[in-house]
Write a protein that holds these residues in place. Structure first.
Motif, mmCIF file in Angstrom:
data_model
loop_
_atom_site.group_PDB
_atom_site.id
_atom_site.type_symbol
_atom_site.label_atom_id
_atom_site.label_comp_id
_atom_site.label_asym_id
_atom_site.label_seq_id
_atom_site.Cartn_x
_atom_site.Cartn_y
_atom_site.Cartn_z
ATOM 1 N N GLU A 73 25.001 -48.612 19.774
ATOM 2 C CA GLU A 73 26.016 -49.385 20.473
ATOM 3 C C GLU A 73 26.644 -48.563 21.594
ATOM 4 O O GLU A 73 27.061 -47.430 21.395
ATOM 5 N N GLY A 74 26.696 -49.156 22.786
ATOM 6 C CA GLY A 74 27.245 -48.474 23.946
ATOM 7 C C GLY A 74 26.184 -47.851 24.826
ATOM 8 O O GLY A 74 26.401 -47.645 26.021
ATOM 9 N N ASN A 75 25.029 -47.540 24.249
ATOM 10 C CA ASN A 75 23.953 -46.959 25.040
ATOM 11 C C ASN A 75 23.292 -48.051 25.879
ATOM 12 O O ASN A 75 23.389 -49.245 25.561
ATOM 13 N N TYR A 76 22.609 -47.682 26.943
ATOM 14 C CA TYR A 76 22.048 -48.681 27.859
ATOM 15 C C TYR A 76 20.848 -48.096 28.596
ATOM 16 O O TYR A 76 20.658 -46.870 28.650
ATOM 17 N N ILE A 77 20.048 -48.965 29.166
ATOM 18 C CA ILE A 77 18.918 -48.556 29.989
ATOM 19 C C ILE A 77 19.459 -48.117 31.348
ATOM 20 O O ILE A 77 20.195 -48.854 31.995
ATOM 21 N N GLU A 78 19.105 -46.906 31.781
ATOM 22 C CA GLU A 78 19.681 -46.298 32.989
ATOM 23 C C GLU A 78 18.631 -46.224 34.086
ATOM 24 O O GLU A 78 17.466 -45.918 33.828
ATOM 25 N N SER A 79 19.048 -46.486 35.325
ATOM 26 C CA SER A 79 18.075 -46.720 36.398
ATOM 27 C C SER A 79 17.545 -45.467 37.075
ATOM 28 O O SER A 79 16.396 -45.440 37.516
ATOM 29 N N SER A 80 18.345 -44.410 37.199
ATOM 30 C CA SER A 80 17.848 -43.228 37.923
ATOM 31 C C SER A 80 16.821 -42.473 37.096
ATOM 32 O O SER A 80 15.740 -42.119 37.599
ATOM 33 N N ALA A 81 17.134 -42.221 35.835
ATOM 34 C CA ALA A 81 16.181 -41.526 34.964
ATOM 35 C C ALA A 81 14.897 -42.325 34.817
ATOM 36 O O ALA A 81 13.796 -41.757 34.848
#
Length: 427
Positions: free
Chosen positions: A294-302
C-alpha cells in the motif's frame, strides 16, 4: 586519442540501423518528439534557479540529445537539437570550471563531462577542455571512505548508486581519450561499481539497495553491510545504465578481467530487473523490494531507464553467450528457498527475452506516462522527485516524495528508451 575516439564512434554508428537516419518528417518518432518538447519548455539548461538536481538535469539532457543525434543525424530537427546541446553545455561552464568548488556538488556534476569532451573534439575550443579537465581533477579531490569508495556528496562515508551514471561513463571516456596508460584510473572505475555491488547487493531479490554508509553509523545503515534498507527504482536505474554505458566505453579488451567482471554484473542485474517487473503493467515500482505494498506505485523514470538498459544490452549482444566466449545459454534469475528457509538468488536458464519484457514496459509507459498536450508537444508524468539518504530512508519517506510533472529525469530517460525501441522496431 584519435584511435579510441574513432573506435567508439564506429561502434556507435555500426550498431545503429541505417534506416533510422531517415527524416522524422516521414514518421513521428517519440524520441524526437519528446526532445523538441523539452526544448520548447527550455528545460535542461542551467539557469541558477533550478532545484538541487539542476546540474544533473543539464548533463542528462545533453547525453540523451547527443544519443539522439547519433541515431538521427539526418532528421529535420537535428540542427535545433544540436544547438540546444551546445546551449546546455555552455550554461554549465562557469559552474564546472572551478575545480576546488566541485566537490560541493554531488557526483552527478560529472554527467556534463561527456559532451564537454565532444564539443572540444569538434571545435578545439580550449574552454571546453578546461571545463572537463576540471571535472576530471575533481574526482581526485572527492572524499573517499577507507575502502576508497567515493562519497556521493558531502555526507561522510555515504556512497550512492545514483552517482555511477555520471561518474563511470565520463571517467571511462576521458581515460580512453586522454589517459589510456592510466591503469589506476581503470581500476578505480571498476572499484566504484564493485564496492556498491558488494555493500548493496540484496540476496533476496538480486537487486541493489540505494546506497551504503561504510562507517555503518547512519540511522538507516545495515549493521553488517552498511546498506540502506530499500531498493529505490531510479537509483538502481542510474546504476544499471552506468553498467551498460561503461561496458561500451571502458578502454580495455573485451576479454579482460575488468570488462568481463562488469558484464557479469550487468547480466546478473538484468536478470533480477526482469524478474522484478510488475506482472500486470510490465513496468517497475518506486520501491522494487516492496511490490504491491500500500502506497507503492509504478514509477516512470526508473521504468524508462530499465527499458533503455535492457534493450541496449540486447542490441550490443551483452546477453549472448558468445559475448563471453562460452557455450552457456542466456540466463535469468529465479528466487528459490534454501534449506534454512532463506530466499536466495539462483541463476537458471530460461527462455525469457529481455526485449519482450522491455517492450511490455515501454508500451505501458507510452500509454500511461506520456501526455499529448494537444499543441504539438508531449509531456511526461509519474516521475518521483529527488530521494536522498539524508533522510530516514524509510518506506514512508520514499512513497511520500512528490511526483514531478515534466521532470527531465523522466522525459530524457523516455527519450533513451524510445531510441532503443525505435532501433529494434526497424530490425
Amino acid at each position: 586519442m584519435s584511435c579510441f575516439l574513432a573506435l567508439v564512434r564506429a561502434l556507435v554508428l555500426s550498431s545503429l540501423l541505417t534506416g533510422t537516419r531517415a527524416s522524422a518528417d516521414t514518421e513521428k518518432k517519440y524520441s524526437v518528439w519528446m526532445a523538441n518538447s523539452i526544448i520548447s519548455r527550455g528545460q535542461g539548461v542551467l539557469t541558477g534557479e533550478g532545484d538541487s538536481s539542476a546540474l544533473l538535469q543539464a548533463g542528462f539532457t545533453q547525453k540523451g540529445f547527443r544519443r539522439l543525434l547519433e541515431q538521427y543525424s539526418g532528421d529535420s530537427s537535428a540542427g535545433l537539437i544540436e544547438g540546444y546541446v551546445n546551449k546546455s553545455v555552455d550554461s554549465t561552464i562557469s559552474t564546472v570550471s572551478v575545480t576546488t568548488k566541485l566537490t560541493n556538488y554531488p557526483l552527478d556534476r560529472l554527467s556534463n563531462g561527456n559532451n564537454l569532451i565532444d564539443l572540444f573534439l569538434e571545435t578545439g575550443d580550449a574552454t571546453y577542455r578546461q571545463s572537463f579537465e576540471s571535472l576530471r581533477e575533481s574526482i581526485n579531490l572527492q572524499p573517499r571512505n577507507v575502502e576508497s569508495g567515493l562519497w556521493y556528496y558531502t555526507y561522510k562515508n555515504w556512497s550512492y548508486l545514483d552517482g555511477m551514471y555520471s561518474l563511470a561513463p565520463f571517467y571511462s571516456y576521458y581515460t580512453g581519450l586522454f589517459d589510456q596508460d592510466n591503469t589506476t584510473a581503470i581500476a578505480d572505475i571498476v572499484l566504484q561499481l564493485d564496492l556498491l555491488w558488494e555493500h548493496c547487493y540484496d540476496n533476496a531479490t538480486g537487486l541493489l539497495f540505494h546506497g551504503y554508509d561504510e562507517s555503518k553509523t547512519a540511522v538507516w545503515a545495515n549493521p553488517e553491510t552498511g546498506a540502506s534498507p530499500h531498493v529505490w527504482g531510479r537509483a538502481l536505474g542510474w546504476y544499471f545504465m552506468a553498467l551498460v554505458d561503461t561496458l561500451e566505453l571502458l578502454p580495455v579488451e573485451r576479454q579482460s578481467e575488468e570488462w568481463t567482471g562488469l558484464l557479469d554484473k550487468f547480466r546478473t542485474l538484468a536478470c533480477a530487473v526482469v524478474q522484478s517487473a510488475d506482472e500486470a503493467s510490465g513496468a517497475w515500482w518506486q520501491l522494487l523490494d516492496q511490490p504491491g505494498r500500500e502506497g507503492n506505485y509504478i514509477e516512470s523514470s526508473a521504468s524508462a531507464m530499465f527499458v533503455y538498459a535492457l534493450l541496449k544490452g540486447e542490441r550490443l549482444g551483452f546477453f549472448e553467450s558468445a559475448t563471453l566466449g562460452t557455450d552457456s545459454p542466456n540466463n535469468d534469475v529465479e528466487i528459490s528457498t534454501n534449506a534454512s528457509g532463506d530466499n536466495e538468488m539462483e541463476i537458471v536458464a530460461t527462455s525469457t527475452s529481455h526485449a519482450q519484457v522491455a517492450d511490455k514496459a515501454y508500451d505501458y509507459i507510452l500509454h500511461n506516462f506520456v501526455v499529448h498536450n494537444g499543441n504539438g508537444t508531449l509531456s511526461y508524468n509519474g516521475t518521483v522527485g529527488v530521494c536522498s539518504l539524508n533522510s530516514t530512508a524509510s518506506y514512508e519517506y520514499y512513497v511520500q516524495r512528490p511526483i514531478n510533472y515534466d521532470s527531465v529525469l523522466g522525459s530524457v530517460a523516455f527519450i533513451l528508451a524510445s531510441l532503443e525501441h525505435e532501433i529494434k522496431d526497424r530490425e
